[in-house]
Design a protein around this motif. Structure first.
Motif, PDB file in Angstrom:
ATOM      1  N   LEU A 125     -22.914 -25.125  -7.130  1.00  0.00           N
ATOM      2  CA  LEU A 125     -22.567 -23.739  -7.429  1.00  0.00           C
ATOM      3  C   LEU A 125     -21.601 -23.674  -8.617  1.00  0.00           C
ATOM      4  CD1 LEU A 125     -22.466 -20.683  -6.837  1.00  0.00           C
ATOM      5  CD2 LEU A 125     -20.566 -21.174  -5.269  1.00  0.00           C
ATOM      6  N   LEU A 126     -20.561 -24.512  -8.581  1.00  0.00           N
ATOM      7  CA  LEU A 126     -19.589 -24.510  -9.670  1.00  0.00           C
ATOM      8  C   LEU A 126     -20.254 -24.901 -10.985  1.00  0.00           C
ATOM      9  CD1 LEU A 126     -16.399 -26.139  -8.100  1.00  0.00           C
ATOM     10  CD2 LEU A 126     -16.954 -23.717  -8.334  1.00  0.00           C
ATOM     11  N   ARG A 127     -21.019 -25.978 -10.954  1.00  0.00           N
ATOM     12  CA  ARG A 127     -21.642 -26.457 -12.199  1.00  0.00           C
ATOM     13  C   ARG A 127     -22.575 -25.398 -12.785  1.00  0.00           C
ATOM     14  NH1 ARG A 127     -25.985 -31.218 -13.306  1.00  0.00           N
ATOM     15  NH2 ARG A 127     -25.784 -31.167 -15.551  1.00  0.00           N
ATOM     16  N   SER A 128     -23.406 -24.801 -11.941  1.00  0.00           N
ATOM     17  CA  SER A 128     -24.361 -23.816 -12.465  1.00  0.00           C
ATOM     18  C   SER A 128     -23.645 -22.560 -12.969  1.00  0.00           C
ATOM     19  CB  SER A 128     -25.417 -23.464 -11.409  1.00  0.00           C
ATOM     20  OG  SER A 128     -24.822 -22.961 -10.235  1.00  0.00           O
ATOM     21  N   THR A 129     -22.569 -22.159 -12.296  1.00  0.00           N
ATOM     22  CA  THR A 129     -21.819 -20.991 -12.756  1.00  0.00           C
ATOM     23  C   THR A 129     -21.119 -21.284 -14.076  1.00  0.00           C
ATOM     24  OG1 THR A 129     -21.462 -20.271 -10.468  1.00  0.00           O
ATOM     25  CG2 THR A 129     -20.023 -19.317 -12.141  1.00  0.00           C
TER      26      THR A 129
ATOM     27  N   ALA B 181     -11.921 -11.784 -19.433  1.00  0.00           N
ATOM     28  CA  ALA B 181     -11.633 -11.068 -18.190  1.00  0.00           C
ATOM     29  C   ALA B 181     -12.758 -11.270 -17.176  1.00  0.00           C
ATOM     30  CB  ALA B 181     -11.431  -9.577 -18.472  1.00  0.00           C
ATOM     31  N   SER B 182     -13.996 -11.244 -17.659  1.00  0.00           N
ATOM     32  CA  SER B 182     -15.135 -11.477 -16.761  1.00  0.00           C
ATOM     33  C   SER B 182     -15.123 -12.914 -16.233  1.00  0.00           C
ATOM     34  CB  SER B 182     -16.452 -11.207 -17.491  1.00  0.00           C
ATOM     35  OG  SER B 182     -16.566  -9.845 -17.824  1.00  0.00           O
ATOM     36  N   TRP B 183     -14.758 -13.862 -17.101  1.00  0.00           N
ATOM     37  CA  TRP B 183     -14.646 -15.269 -16.684  1.00  0.00           C
ATOM     38  C   TRP B 183     -13.608 -15.396 -15.559  1.00  0.00           C
ATOM     39  CZ3 TRP B 183     -16.752 -20.034 -17.104  1.00  0.00           C
ATOM     40  CH2 TRP B 183     -15.959 -21.142 -16.817  1.00  0.00           C
ATOM     41  N   ASP B 184     -12.455 -14.780 -15.747  1.00  0.00           N
ATOM     42  CA  ASP B 184     -11.394 -14.854 -14.736  1.00  0.00           C
ATOM     43  C   ASP B 184     -11.874 -14.273 -13.406  1.00  0.00           C
ATOM     44  OD1 ASP B 184      -9.733 -16.030 -16.615  1.00  0.00           O
ATOM     45  OD2 ASP B 184      -8.662 -14.169 -17.092  1.00  0.00           O
ATOM     46  N   LYS B 185     -12.610 -13.161 -13.472  1.00  0.00           N
ATOM     47  CA  LYS B 185     -13.151 -12.565 -12.249  1.00  0.00           C
ATOM     48  C   LYS B 185     -14.161 -13.500 -11.583  1.00  0.00           C
ATOM     49  CE  LYS B 185     -11.392  -8.405 -11.734  1.00  0.00           C
ATOM     50  NZ  LYS B 185     -10.643  -8.027 -10.533  1.00  0.00           N
ATOM     51  N   ALA B 186     -14.987 -14.155 -12.400  1.00  0.00           N
ATOM     52  CA  ALA B 186     -15.975 -15.092 -11.858  1.00  0.00           C
ATOM     53  C   ALA B 186     -15.285 -16.241 -11.128  1.00  0.00           C
ATOM     54  CB  ALA B 186     -16.874 -15.619 -12.974  1.00  0.00           C
ATOM     55  N   VAL B 187     -14.210 -16.758 -11.710  1.00  0.00           N
ATOM     56  CA  VAL B 187     -13.477 -17.857 -11.069  1.00  0.00           C
ATOM     57  C   VAL B 187     -12.809 -17.358  -9.789  1.00  0.00           C
ATOM     58  CG1 VAL B 187     -11.632 -19.568 -11.341  1.00  0.00           C
ATOM     59  CG2 VAL B 187     -13.187 -19.082 -13.256  1.00  0.00           C
ATOM     60  N   ASP B 188     -12.254 -16.154  -9.819  1.00  0.00           N
ATOM     61  CA  ASP B 188     -11.684 -15.553  -8.595  1.00  0.00           C
ATOM     62  C   ASP B 188     -12.750 -15.466  -7.503  1.00  0.00           C
ATOM     63  OD1 ASP B 188      -9.196 -15.214  -9.779  1.00  0.00           O
ATOM     64  OD2 ASP B 188      -9.454 -13.065 -10.146  1.00  0.00           O
ATOM     65  N   ALA B 189     -13.950 -15.040  -7.885  1.00  0.00           N
ATOM     66  CA  ALA B 189     -15.044 -14.906  -6.919  1.00  0.00           C
ATOM     67  C   ALA B 189     -15.464 -16.266  -6.370  1.00  0.00           C
ATOM     68  CB  ALA B 189     -16.236 -14.203  -7.574  1.00  0.00           C
ATOM     69  N   LEU B 190     -15.450 -17.292  -7.219  1.00  0.00           N
ATOM     70  CA  LEU B 190     -15.767 -18.644  -6.742  1.00  0.00           C
ATOM     71  C   LEU B 190     -14.732 -19.105  -5.720  1.00  0.00           C
ATOM     72  CD1 LEU B 190     -16.874 -20.384 -10.060  1.00  0.00           C
ATOM     73  CD2 LEU B 190     -18.337 -19.863  -8.088  1.00  0.00           C
ATOM     74  N   HIS B 191     -13.481 -18.804  -5.968  1.00  0.00           N
ATOM     75  CA  HIS B 191     -12.421 -19.172  -5.012  1.00  0.00           C
ATOM     76  C   HIS B 191     -12.675 -18.511  -3.655  1.00  0.00           C
ATOM     77  CE1 HIS B 191      -8.520 -19.861  -3.214  1.00  0.00           C
ATOM     78  NE2 HIS B 191      -8.333 -18.548  -3.124  1.00  0.00           N
ATOM     79  N   VAL B 192     -13.008 -17.237  -3.679  1.00  0.00           N
ATOM     80  CA  VAL B 192     -13.293 -16.520  -2.430  1.00  0.00           C
ATOM     81  C   VAL B 192     -14.497 -17.152  -1.735  1.00  0.00           C
ATOM     82  CG1 VAL B 192     -14.050 -14.316  -1.445  1.00  0.00           C
ATOM     83  CG2 VAL B 192     -12.259 -14.355  -3.204  1.00  0.00           C
ATOM     84  N   ALA B 193     -15.530 -17.484  -2.510  1.00  0.00           N
ATOM     85  CA  ALA B 193     -16.722 -18.107  -1.925  1.00  0.00           C
ATOM     86  C   ALA B 193     -16.387 -19.461  -1.295  1.00  0.00           C
ATOM     87  CB  ALA B 193     -17.798 -18.270  -2.994  1.00  0.00           C
ATOM     88  N   LEU B 194     -15.575 -20.251  -1.979  1.00  0.00           N
ATOM     89  CA  LEU B 194     -15.206 -21.573  -1.450  1.00  0.00           C
ATOM     90  C   LEU B 194     -14.349 -21.454  -0.196  1.00  0.00           C
ATOM     91  CD1 LEU B 194     -14.455 -23.355  -4.841  1.00  0.00           C
ATOM     92  CD2 LEU B 194     -16.350 -23.875  -3.294  1.00  0.00           C
ATOM     93  N   GLU B 195     -13.455 -20.472  -0.161  1.00  0.00           N
ATOM     94  CA  GLU B 195     -12.608 -20.281   1.024  1.00  0.00           C
ATOM     95  C   GLU B 195     -13.407 -19.783   2.223  1.00  0.00           C
ATOM     96  OE1 GLU B 195      -9.011 -17.949   0.206  1.00  0.00           O
ATOM     97  OE2 GLU B 195      -8.053 -19.929   0.366  1.00  0.00           O
ATOM     98  N   ASN B 196     -14.511 -19.105   1.952  1.00  0.00           N
ATOM     99  CA  ASN B 196     -15.329 -18.527   3.034  1.00  0.00           C
ATOM    100  C   ASN B 196     -16.711 -19.166   3.067  1.00  0.00           C
ATOM    101  OD1 ASN B 196     -13.568 -16.099   3.964  1.00  0.00           O
ATOM    102  ND2 ASN B 196     -13.511 -16.056   1.731  1.00  0.00           N
TER     103      ASN B 196
END
Length: 197
Positions: A148-152, A173-188
């Motif tokens: 997921l990380l690599r493809s994103t 700004a969109s990149w930062d949001k994408a990384v925030d979303a990845l963090h949420v996905a990894l935590e859940n």
């Protein structure tokens, strides 16, 4: 007999520079021979051919990339490590487009084991898995998360480098949001149930 001053490392470094300047597809034995002012045959003392040259550039670039990522994530964990990892990845991809493209090549079947066992690839796995350790993922979820990380990261960097984002929204700004979303996905993460033994 090797030409004085030419070494495999010097040839590969020149190929990596050429990749950044003219694109990875512009990297050929002939182009490098012209660069060094020698005949193509002179370079075959240092590389076995185009595929070998391109794999060597990929390994060089992979090593540079993971060194920058390792420096960025040192002493960090969780979201802070993810943000640092992602930022170093993106910065390298944008600063070294040809080298970065080399890291994405499909390797000939006969070289897969050699590449997989290279120090750069082993270090990439160690750093990536270390960064993800804070999220408590085990296999097969760890492999899924890495994919997921690599493809994103790759998809975003490829689109950004190619001018693929036309909306007025700031790309960073969109990149930062994408990384925030990845963090949420990894935590859940939807962990795969293990079969009872």
């Amino acid at each position: 007999m090797p030409r004085v001053g030419l070494t495999t490392d010097r040839v590969v470094a020149a190929a990596a520079d050429l990749a950044d300047e003219a694109g990875f597809e512009a990297v050929t034995v002939s182009a490098l021979a012209r660069h060094f002012g020698v005949r193509d045959a002179s370079l075959y003392t240092h590389v076995r051919g185009l595929q070998d040259l391109r794999v060597r550039v990929a390994l060089l670039a992979g090593g540079e990339l993971i060194d920058e990522i390792a420096q960025a994530v040192a002493g960090r964990a969780g979201k802070e490590a993810l943000v640092a990892f992602a930022g170093a990845y993106r910065a390298y991809a944008l600063r070294h487009p040809g080298r970065y493209a080399a890291t994405q090549i499909r390797v000939d079947e006969s070289l897969v084991a050699t590449v997989a066992d290279s120090p750069a690839m082993r270090r990439t796995a160690e750093i990536t898995h270390g960064m993800l350790r804070a999220y408590g993922l085990g296999e097969p979820d760890l492999t899924d998360a890495v994919r997921l990380l690599r493809s994103t990261f790759h998809g975003y960097c490829a689109l950004e480098a190619g001018g693929g984002f036309g909306a007025p929204r700031d790309v960073r700004a969109s990149w930062d949001k994408a990384v925030d979303a990845l963090h949420v996905a990894l935590e859940n993460w939807p962990r795969e149930e293990r079969a009872a033994g």
